[in-house]
Design a protein around this motif. Sequence first.
Motif, mmCIF file in Angstrom:
data_model
loop_
_atom_site.group_PDB
_atom_site.id
_atom_site.type_symbol
_atom_site.label_atom_id
_atom_site.label_comp_id
_atom_site.label_asym_id
_atom_site.label_seq_id
_atom_site.Cartn_x
_atom_site.Cartn_y
_atom_site.Cartn_z
ATOM 1 N N TYR A 46 39.531 -4.810 29.736
ATOM 2 C CA TYR A 46 40.752 -5.609 29.694
ATOM 3 C C TYR A 46 41.081 -5.969 28.245
ATOM 4 C CZ TYR A 46 40.311 -6.358 34.764
ATOM 5 O OH TYR A 46 40.222 -6.195 36.120
ATOM 6 N N ASP A 47 42.355 -6.134 27.958
ATOM 7 C CA ASP A 47 42.771 -6.524 26.619
ATOM 8 C C ASP A 47 42.318 -7.952 26.291
ATOM 9 O OD1 ASP A 47 43.994 -4.083 26.212
ATOM 10 O OD2 ASP A 47 45.938 -4.773 26.962
ATOM 11 N N THR A 48 42.348 -8.807 27.289
ATOM 12 C CA THR A 48 41.902 -10.193 27.107
ATOM 13 C C THR A 48 40.970 -10.559 28.257
ATOM 14 O OG1 THR A 48 43.832 -11.020 28.330
ATOM 15 C CG2 THR A 48 44.015 -10.886 25.929
ATOM 16 N N ALA A 49 40.126 -11.537 28.012
ATOM 17 C CA ALA A 49 39.155 -11.955 29.020
ATOM 18 C C ALA A 49 39.859 -12.462 30.283
ATOM 19 C CB ALA A 49 38.262 -13.047 28.452
ATOM 20 N N ARG A 50 39.275 -12.127 31.416
ATOM 21 C CA ARG A 50 39.824 -12.574 32.697
ATOM 22 C C ARG A 50 38.722 -13.204 33.535
ATOM 23 N NH1 ARG A 50 43.773 -7.660 34.909
ATOM 24 N NH2 ARG A 50 44.740 -7.160 32.879
ATOM 25 N N THR A 51 39.124 -14.091 34.405
ATOM 26 C CA THR A 51 38.201 -14.673 35.371
ATOM 27 C C THR A 51 38.702 -14.330 36.769
ATOM 28 O OG1 THR A 51 37.604 -16.512 33.912
ATOM 29 C CG2 THR A 51 37.184 -16.798 36.257
ATOM 30 N N VAL A 52 37.827 -13.778 37.576
ATOM 31 C CA VAL A 52 38.156 -13.436 38.960
ATOM 32 C C VAL A 52 37.459 -14.444 39.881
ATOM 33 C CG1 VAL A 52 37.883 -11.721 40.798
ATOM 34 C CG2 VAL A 52 38.505 -10.997 38.476
ATOM 35 N N THR A 53 38.211 -15.047 40.760
ATOM 36 C CA THR A 53 37.669 -16.030 41.695
ATOM 37 C C THR A 53 37.457 -15.380 43.055
ATOM 38 O OG1 THR A 53 38.781 -17.846 40.557
ATOM 39 C CG2 THR A 53 38.062 -18.260 42.815
ATOM 40 N N THR A 54 36.262 -15.560 43.598
ATOM 41 C CA THR A 54 35.975 -15.064 44.946
ATOM 42 C C THR A 54 35.472 -16.221 45.799
ATOM 43 O OG1 THR A 54 33.630 -14.533 44.562
ATOM 44 C CG2 THR A 54 35.255 -12.845 43.978
ATOM 45 N N GLY A 55 35.481 -15.999 47.094
ATOM 46 C CA GLY A 55 34.874 -16.941 48.008
ATOM 47 C C GLY A 55 33.358 -16.812 47.986
ATOM 48 N N ALA A 56 32.719 -17.533 48.887
ATOM 49 C CA ALA A 56 31.264 -17.533 48.972
ATOM 50 C C ALA A 56 30.851 -17.452 50.436
ATOM 51 C CB ALA A 56 30.694 -18.799 48.331
ATOM 52 N N VAL A 57 29.567 -17.223 50.658
ATOM 53 C CA VAL A 57 29.061 -17.174 52.029
ATOM 54 C C VAL A 57 29.035 -18.567 52.653
ATOM 55 C CG1 VAL A 57 27.710 -15.090 51.638
ATOM 56 C CG2 VAL A 57 26.645 -17.318 51.251
ATOM 57 N N VAL A 58 29.120 -19.611 51.823
ATOM 58 C CA VAL A 58 29.231 -20.983 52.307
ATOM 59 C C VAL A 58 30.706 -21.374 52.275
ATOM 60 C CG1 VAL A 58 28.607 -23.392 51.916
ATOM 61 C CG2 VAL A 58 26.924 -21.579 51.489
ATOM 62 N N GLU A 59 31.239 -21.745 53.419
ATOM 63 C CA GLU A 59 32.669 -22.062 53.516
ATOM 64 C C GLU A 59 33.042 -23.195 52.567
ATOM 65 O OE1 GLU A 59 36.025 -23.219 56.921
ATOM 66 O OE2 GLU A 59 33.918 -22.906 57.487
ATOM 67 N N GLY A 60 34.152 -23.009 51.853
ATOM 68 C CA GLY A 60 34.654 -24.033 50.955
ATOM 69 C C GLY A 60 34.205 -23.887 49.518
ATOM 70 N N LEU A 61 33.251 -22.981 49.257
ATOM 71 C CA LEU A 61 32.785 -22.785 47.888
ATOM 72 C C LEU A 61 33.508 -21.613 47.242
ATOM 73 C CD1 LEU A 61 28.904 -23.267 48.043
ATOM 74 C CD2 LEU A 61 30.727 -24.983 47.860
ATOM 75 N N GLU A 62 33.557 -21.620 45.906
ATOM 76 C CA GLU A 62 34.158 -20.532 45.136
ATOM 77 C C GLU A 62 33.204 -20.106 44.027
ATOM 78 O OE1 GLU A 62 37.773 -22.060 43.522
ATOM 79 O OE2 GLU A 62 38.960 -21.594 45.320
ATOM 80 N N HIS A 63 33.347 -18.852 43.614
ATOM 81 C CA HIS A 63 32.636 -18.348 42.446
ATOM 82 C C HIS A 63 33.659 -17.817 41.442
ATOM 83 C CE1 HIS A 63 28.386 -18.399 43.839
ATOM 84 N NE2 HIS A 63 28.958 -18.384 45.037
ATOM 85 N N HIS A 64 33.406 -18.069 40.175
ATOM 86 C CA HIS A 64 34.315 -17.654 39.101
ATOM 87 C C HIS A 64 33.566 -16.676 38.203
ATOM 88 C CE1 HIS A 64 36.966 -20.862 40.470
ATOM 89 N NE2 HIS A 64 35.880 -21.638 40.502
ATOM 90 N N HIS A 65 34.005 -15.406 38.224
ATOM 91 C CA HIS A 65 33.285 -14.330 37.553
ATOM 92 C C HIS A 65 34.017 -13.882 36.287
ATOM 93 C CE1 HIS A 65 31.198 -13.760 41.462
ATOM 94 N NE2 HIS A 65 32.392 -13.966 41.978
#
Length: 268
Positions: A145-164
């Motif tokens: 990517y030209d600039t840094a990006r963060t991709v947000t996904t869900g988790a196996v625990v409902e209501g949680l998020e991960h930011h990659h």
Amino acid sequence: MTTATTEFEQHWRAWHAEREAWAREPLGWLSLTGLHWLGEAEENVEGLPGRWRVDGETVVVTADSGDGYVLDGPALTGRTTLTPGEGAPGIEVRVGDRLVEVIRRTGQFALRIHDPAAPALAAFTEIPAFAPDSRWVAAGEFTPYDTARTVTTGAVVEGLEHHHPAAGTVRFTLGGAEHTVVAFGDPKTGLRLLFTDGTSGVSTYPGARLLPIGTPGSDNRVRLDFNRAQNLPCAFTDYATCPVAPPENRLGVAVEAGERDPRREVRS
């Protein structure tokens, strides 16, 4: 050809042995016996001494001298404040042979309990996997990517998020089809994929598998050996908070390579 195939299998078996040694670690993921989410009210956590609560951005443990909690050497007595980082490895507190991880996930705080006498660890025999097959090795092209990006996904625990942290995309051909996926990590230290495929929820863990793909060459070429697709901790325990794969990384081919779902193998 026979020599090359034999060498390929030998390298895979060495990798597989390392993975099984990882699973047998006395205070590793198979040693988990509990995941306890904390609130603002002080509480006793089943099986643990002391009292625990959330105070704003911190976790407070109140321990007596005989409770046996140890943090970085000294024993904990009285009121101790702990500040785990969001999404980071937990702060480790020892109590006897056990390990308490104090973690923060999507603004919530929890205790993860490791016990070397955990039933799951005692019952472990192997990580089931497909037989190694060179047809599941692909050459890919990394496009940063030209600039840094963060991709947000869900988790196996409902209501949680991960930011990659997302480094770019990888294009490759596998199973007779071309795929373009998002690669996480840093191209200088190593890229990785979180992906699902046609085996997910059938013979492999449904949420995601992880594929390390190393660092790109000077021509941005990478090697994807799906024989080394590995389970995330949530495939082995209900007490993990693993991410799920992003929509871009859901492959439309059944990748019959790498590690299988260990709990599905037990049930079948």
